[in-house]
Design a protein around this motif. Structure first.
Motif, PDB file in Angstrom:
ATOM      1  N   GLY A 297     -13.431  25.099  80.739  1.00  0.00           N
ATOM      2  CA  GLY A 297     -12.707  26.445  81.045  1.00  0.00           C
ATOM      3  C   GLY A 297     -14.215  26.592  79.638  1.00  0.00           C
ATOM      4  N   VAL A 298     -14.292  27.775  79.137  1.00  0.00           N
ATOM      5  CA  VAL A 298     -14.864  28.245  77.279  1.00  0.00           C
ATOM      6  C   VAL A 298     -13.777  28.291  76.290  1.00  0.00           C
ATOM      7  CG1 VAL A 298     -16.186  29.302  76.025  1.00  0.00           C
ATOM      8  CG2 VAL A 298     -16.189  28.672  78.876  1.00  0.00           C
ATOM      9  N   VAL A 299     -14.031  28.003  75.963  1.00  0.00           N
ATOM     10  CA  VAL A 299     -12.870  28.563  74.727  1.00  0.00           C
ATOM     11  C   VAL A 299     -13.721  28.697  73.345  1.00  0.00           C
ATOM     12  CG1 VAL A 299     -13.032  25.657  73.702  1.00  0.00           C
ATOM     13  CG2 VAL A 299     -11.396  27.177  73.220  1.00  0.00           C
ATOM     14  N   ILE A 300     -13.220  29.987  72.819  1.00  0.00           N
ATOM     15  CA  ILE A 300     -13.762  30.558  71.468  1.00  0.00           C
ATOM     16  C   ILE A 300     -12.799  30.366  70.295  1.00  0.00           C
ATOM     17  CG2 ILE A 300     -15.142  32.744  70.539  1.00  0.00           C
ATOM     18  CD1 ILE A 300     -15.830  33.629  73.793  1.00  0.00           C
ATOM     19  N   PRO A 301     -12.796  29.583  69.501  1.00  0.00           N
ATOM     20  CA  PRO A 301     -12.521  29.235  68.452  1.00  0.00           C
ATOM     21  C   PRO A 301     -12.237  30.604  67.235  1.00  0.00           C
ATOM     22  CG  PRO A 301     -12.897  27.002  68.601  1.00  0.00           C
ATOM     23  CD  PRO A 301     -13.754  28.514  69.628  1.00  0.00           C
ATOM     24  N   GLU A 302     -13.483  31.620  67.677  1.00  0.00           N
ATOM     25  CA  GLU A 302     -13.924  32.400  66.185  1.00  0.00           C
ATOM     26  C   GLU A 302     -12.528  33.415  67.095  1.00  0.00           C
ATOM     27  OE1 GLU A 302     -16.968  29.622  66.377  1.00  0.00           O
ATOM     28  OE2 GLU A 302     -15.874  29.886  67.368  1.00  0.00           O
ATOM     29  N   ARG A 303     -12.270  33.541  68.331  1.00  0.00           N
ATOM     30  CA  ARG A 303     -12.230  34.460  68.954  1.00  0.00           C
ATOM     31  C   ARG A 303     -10.417  34.273  68.544  1.00  0.00           C
ATOM     32  NH1 ARG A 303     -13.185  35.786  74.787  1.00  0.00           N
ATOM     33  NH2 ARG A 303     -11.401  33.532  74.713  1.00  0.00           N
ATOM     34  N   HIS A 304      -9.776  33.209  67.903  1.00  0.00           N
ATOM     35  CA  HIS A 304      -8.599  33.459  67.605  1.00  0.00           C
ATOM     36  C   HIS A 304      -8.117  34.053  66.130  1.00  0.00           C
ATOM     37  CE1 HIS A 304      -4.529  30.926  67.921  1.00  0.00           C
ATOM     38  NE2 HIS A 304      -4.912  30.662  66.832  1.00  0.00           N
ATOM     39  N   ILE A 305      -9.660  34.145  65.442  1.00  0.00           N
ATOM     40  CA  ILE A 305      -9.076  34.365  63.786  1.00  0.00           C
ATOM     41  C   ILE A 305      -9.049  36.319  64.202  1.00  0.00           C
ATOM     42  CG2 ILE A 305     -10.291  35.664  61.766  1.00  0.00           C
ATOM     43  CD1 ILE A 305     -12.497  33.379  62.175  1.00  0.00           C
ATOM     44  N   GLN A 306      -8.926  36.922  64.717  1.00  0.00           N
ATOM     45  CA  GLN A 306      -8.758  37.865  65.182  1.00  0.00           C
ATOM     46  C   GLN A 306      -7.254  38.547  65.646  1.00  0.00           C
ATOM     47  OE1 GLN A 306     -11.316  41.350  64.721  1.00  0.00           O
ATOM     48  NE2 GLN A 306     -12.313  39.563  63.535  1.00  0.00           N
TER      49      GLN A 306
ATOM     50  N   SER B 224     -12.367  26.758  63.443  1.00  0.00           N
ATOM     51  CA  SER B 224     -11.795  25.589  64.676  1.00  0.00           C
ATOM     52  C   SER B 224     -10.246  24.755  64.302  1.00  0.00           C
ATOM     53  CB  SER B 224     -12.755  24.450  65.083  1.00  0.00           C
ATOM     54  OG  SER B 224     -14.300  25.588  65.573  1.00  0.00           O
ATOM     55  N   LYS B 225     -10.452  24.813  63.356  1.00  0.00           N
ATOM     56  CA  LYS B 225      -8.952  23.948  62.883  1.00  0.00           C
ATOM     57  C   LYS B 225      -7.852  24.950  62.800  1.00  0.00           C
ATOM     58  CE  LYS B 225      -9.124  21.232  59.644  1.00  0.00           C
ATOM     59  NZ  LYS B 225      -9.536  20.203  57.762  1.00  0.00           N
ATOM     60  N   ASN B 226      -7.430  26.162  62.863  1.00  0.00           N
ATOM     61  CA  ASN B 226      -7.335  27.140  62.954  1.00  0.00           C
ATOM     62  C   ASN B 226      -6.377  27.073  64.884  1.00  0.00           C
ATOM     63  OD1 ASN B 226      -6.613  27.592  60.629  1.00  0.00           O
ATOM     64  ND2 ASN B 226      -7.415  29.664  60.636  1.00  0.00           N
ATOM     65  N   PHE B 227      -7.435  26.931  64.828  1.00  0.00           N
ATOM     66  CA  PHE B 227      -7.032  27.077  66.781  1.00  0.00           C
ATOM     67  C   PHE B 227      -6.551  25.551  67.113  1.00  0.00           C
ATOM     68  CE2 PHE B 227      -9.548  25.256  70.891  1.00  0.00           C
ATOM     69  CZ  PHE B 227      -8.385  25.600  71.406  1.00  0.00           C
ATOM     70  N   LEU B 228      -6.868  24.443  66.783  1.00  0.00           N
ATOM     71  CA  LEU B 228      -6.798  23.716  67.508  1.00  0.00           C
ATOM     72  C   LEU B 228      -5.523  22.980  66.559  1.00  0.00           C
ATOM     73  CD1 LEU B 228     -10.016  21.019  66.146  1.00  0.00           C
ATOM     74  CD2 LEU B 228      -8.936  21.311  69.073  1.00  0.00           C
ATOM     75  N   SER B 229      -4.287  23.736  65.524  1.00  0.00           N
ATOM     76  CA  SER B 229      -3.390  23.306  65.198  1.00  0.00           C
ATOM     77  C   SER B 229      -2.508  24.267  66.037  1.00  0.00           C
ATOM     78  CB  SER B 229      -3.516  23.938  63.827  1.00  0.00           C
ATOM     79  OG  SER B 229      -1.996  24.031  63.003  1.00  0.00           O
ATOM     80  N   ASP B 230      -2.919  25.215  65.933  1.00  0.00           N
ATOM     81  CA  ASP B 230      -2.334  26.255  66.661  1.00  0.00           C
ATOM     82  C   ASP B 230      -2.071  25.697  68.607  1.00  0.00           C
ATOM     83  OD1 ASP B 230      -1.713  27.722  64.751  1.00  0.00           O
ATOM     84  OD2 ASP B 230      -2.289  30.162  65.238  1.00  0.00           O
ATOM     85  N   TYR B 231      -3.149  25.293  68.586  1.00  0.00           N
ATOM     86  CA  TYR B 231      -3.031  24.314  70.007  1.00  0.00           C
ATOM     87  C   TYR B 231      -2.226  23.250  70.016  1.00  0.00           C
ATOM     88  CZ  TYR B 231      -5.158  22.173  74.278  1.00  0.00           C
ATOM     89  OH  TYR B 231      -4.967  21.429  75.386  1.00  0.00           O
ATOM     90  N   TYR B 232      -2.232  22.052  69.152  1.00  0.00           N
ATOM     91  CA  TYR B 232      -1.346  20.861  69.114  1.00  0.00           C
ATOM     92  C   TYR B 232       0.383  21.364  68.984  1.00  0.00           C
ATOM     93  CZ  TYR B 232       1.159  17.323  66.798  1.00  0.00           C
ATOM     94  OH  TYR B 232       1.576  16.159  66.191  1.00  0.00           O
ATOM     95  N   TYR B 233       0.477  22.399  68.154  1.00  0.00           N
ATOM     96  CA  TYR B 233       1.787  22.545  68.038  1.00  0.00           C
ATOM     97  C   TYR B 233       2.548  23.413  69.290  1.00  0.00           C
ATOM     98  CZ  TYR B 233       1.867  20.628  63.210  1.00  0.00           C
ATOM     99  OH  TYR B 233       1.675  19.817  62.806  1.00  0.00           O
ATOM    100  N   HIS B 234       1.943  24.113  69.802  1.00  0.00           N
ATOM    101  CA  HIS B 234       1.935  25.080  71.108  1.00  0.00           C
ATOM    102  C   HIS B 234       2.250  24.283  72.257  1.00  0.00           C
ATOM    103  CE1 HIS B 234       2.373  28.953  74.061  1.00  0.00           C
ATOM    104  NE2 HIS B 234       2.117  28.215  74.418  1.00  0.00           N
ATOM    105  N   CYS B 235       1.277  22.761  72.499  1.00  0.00           N
ATOM    106  CA  CYS B 235       1.435  22.779  73.479  1.00  0.00           C
ATOM    107  C   CYS B 235       2.865  21.534  73.443  1.00  0.00           C
ATOM    108  CB  CYS B 235      -0.105  21.469  73.593  1.00  0.00           C
ATOM    109  SG  CYS B 235      -1.079  22.188  74.678  1.00  0.00           S
ATOM    110  N   ARG B 236       2.838  21.295  71.889  1.00  0.00           N
ATOM    111  CA  ARG B 236       4.284  19.916  71.234  1.00  0.00           C
ATOM    112  C   ARG B 236       5.234  20.801  72.196  1.00  0.00           C
ATOM    113  NH1 ARG B 236       5.338  16.837  65.814  1.00  0.00           N
ATOM    114  NH2 ARG B 236       6.299  19.174  65.349  1.00  0.00           N
TER     115      ARG B 236
END
Length: 308
Positions: free
Chosen positions: A152-161, A191-203
Motif C-alpha cells: 500500500g501507499v502511505v503518506i506521512p505528510e498527510r499525518h500532519i493535518q 515521517s517520525k511523527n507518523f512512525l511514532s504513532d504507528y509504533y505505539y498504536h500497534c503496540r
C-alpha cells in the motif's frame, strides 16, 4: 528473497522505482530504454524493482502540471515484454480505480503459480471517479491469488493535518497489505511523527508492524523542485531554501536525502519498526538518474553499517 523478507518483516529492504516509457514510443526505442535501465540497476543488489502506473492527477490540484502528463506503457506489459530477462522481483503499481471488477479480477488471477508483488493505489483525490475501490481490490486479491503480495501507499505528510495515517496503515494491513511505500520523503519530522504513532498504536493493539519503505528522490533543478511540490511532496521551507540557494542543488538534495534516511532508519531500529528504502528519479535527466543510483549505494551503505 523479497517475499521472505516481507513475510519476516525485515528492516533494510531496498528497491528502485522506474516509470515505463511513453505508450507511443517506438518498440525499438522501448527496447533500448529497457536495456539501459537493466544495465544501470542490475548490479546494485536490489531486493525489488518498482514499476509505476502513472496517473494524470488533474483532479487533485488546480495548478498547471509543470511537466505535461503523457500516458505510459502499462507496467505489467512493460515488465513481461521488456524486463523479463532481469529476474529481480517486480513490484507493479496498480491504479485500481481505472479497472472494472472483472478486469481487475482477471489481472489478479493471472499467473497464480508465480510470486507476484503489487502496490495498489486509490483515487488521487475525492473528485476522481473510480470504477473499483481499494477495499474491493484487497478483497478480490485475497480470494483469487494467494501468491500476490499486496502493498500500500502511505503518506506521512498527510499525518500532519489528519493525524490518522497510522490508522489508515493498520486498516490496510488488516485488509491484506504486507508492506508500504511512501511518496518522496523530505519532511523528516512528519515521517517520525507518523512512525511514532504507528509504533505505539500497534503496540497498544498488539498488531505486528510491517515494512515501511521510505521513498527518496533527488532534486536536480528548480523545475524538478516545482514538479515535486505539484505532486504533493512536502518540502519544509528551511530545506527548500537549502536546495534553492545551494551551489549544486543535486548534490545537496542527495546529501539531505541520505541524512533523512539515516535518521529514519536509526529511529526504526530503536523501536523495532522495519524500515526500508525505495529510490527513484522523478526526472528523466541523465544527471538526476545517475544521482539516484549513487543514492542507492549510499543508502545501502547506511543499512549495512547498522547491521554490523
Amino acid at each position: 528473497m523479497l517475499k521472505q523478507k516481507i513475510a519476516d518483516r525485515q528492516s533494510g529492504i531496498l528497491t528502485y522505482g522506474i516509470t515505463p516509457p511513453k505508450w507511443n514510443t517506438d518498440a525499438e526505442k522501448v527496447l533500448e530504454i529497457s536495456q539501459k535501465q537493466i544495465a544501470r540497476l542490475q548490479h546494485l543488489g536490489l531486493d525489488g524493482l518498482i514499476v509505476y502506473d502513472v496517473q494524470e492527477e488533474a483532479d487533485r490540484v488546480e495548478e498547471e502540471r509543470p511537466f505535461p502528463y503523457l500516458r505510459t506503457i502499462d507496467p505489467n506489459v512493460y515488465c513481461k515484454t521488456y524486463l523479463r530477462q532481469w529476474d529481480v522481483p517486480k513490484i507493479i503499481y496498480r491504479c485500481v480505480g481505472n479497472n472494472t471488477e472483472a478486469e481487475f479480477a482477471e489481472w489478479v488471477a493471472a499467473d497464480p503459480e508465480q510470486d507476484r508483488f503489487s502496490v495498489f493505489v486509490g483515487a488521487s483525490s475525492s473528485k476522481q471517479q473510480v470504477r473499483l475501490r481499494l477495499p474491493d481490490a484487497y478483497r478480490l486479491t485475497r480470494s483469487l491469488n494467494g501468491n500476490l503480495t499486496m502493498g500500500g501507499v502511505v503518506i506521512p505528510e498527510r499525518h500532519i493535518q489528519k493525524q490518522d495515517e497510522h490508522v489508515r496503515t493498520v486498516t490496510k494491513t488488516i485488509d491484506g497489505c504486507k508492506f508500504f511505500v511512501t511518496q518522496a520523503t523530505y519532511n523528516v519530522e512528519a515521517s517520525k511523527n507518523f512512525l511514532s504513532d504507528y509504533y505505539y498504536h500497534c503496540r497498544q493493539q498488539q498488531i505486528e508492524m510491517v515494512p515501511i519503505l521510505f521513498n527518496l528522490a533527488p532534486c536536480g533543478s528548480h523545475k524538478t523542485l516545482q514538479f515535486m511540490k505539484w505532486l504533493g511532496i512536502s518540502i519544509p521551507r528551511w530545506l527548500e531554501n537549502e536546495l534553492v540557494h545551494s551551489h549544486d542543488i543535486l548534490d545537496k538534495s542527495v546529501a539531505l536525502s541520505r541524512d533523512i534516511f539515516a535518521e529514519l532508519f536509526e529511529f526504526g531500529l530503536e523501536k523495532g519498526i522495519p524500515i526500508g528504502c525505495s529510490v527513484e528519479s522523478v526526472s528523466t535527466r541523465k544527471v538526476e538518474i545517475e544521482a539516484s543510483v549513487q543514492l542507492v549505494k549510499e543508502v545501502k551503505a547506511i543499512m549495512e553499517s547498522n547491521r554490523s
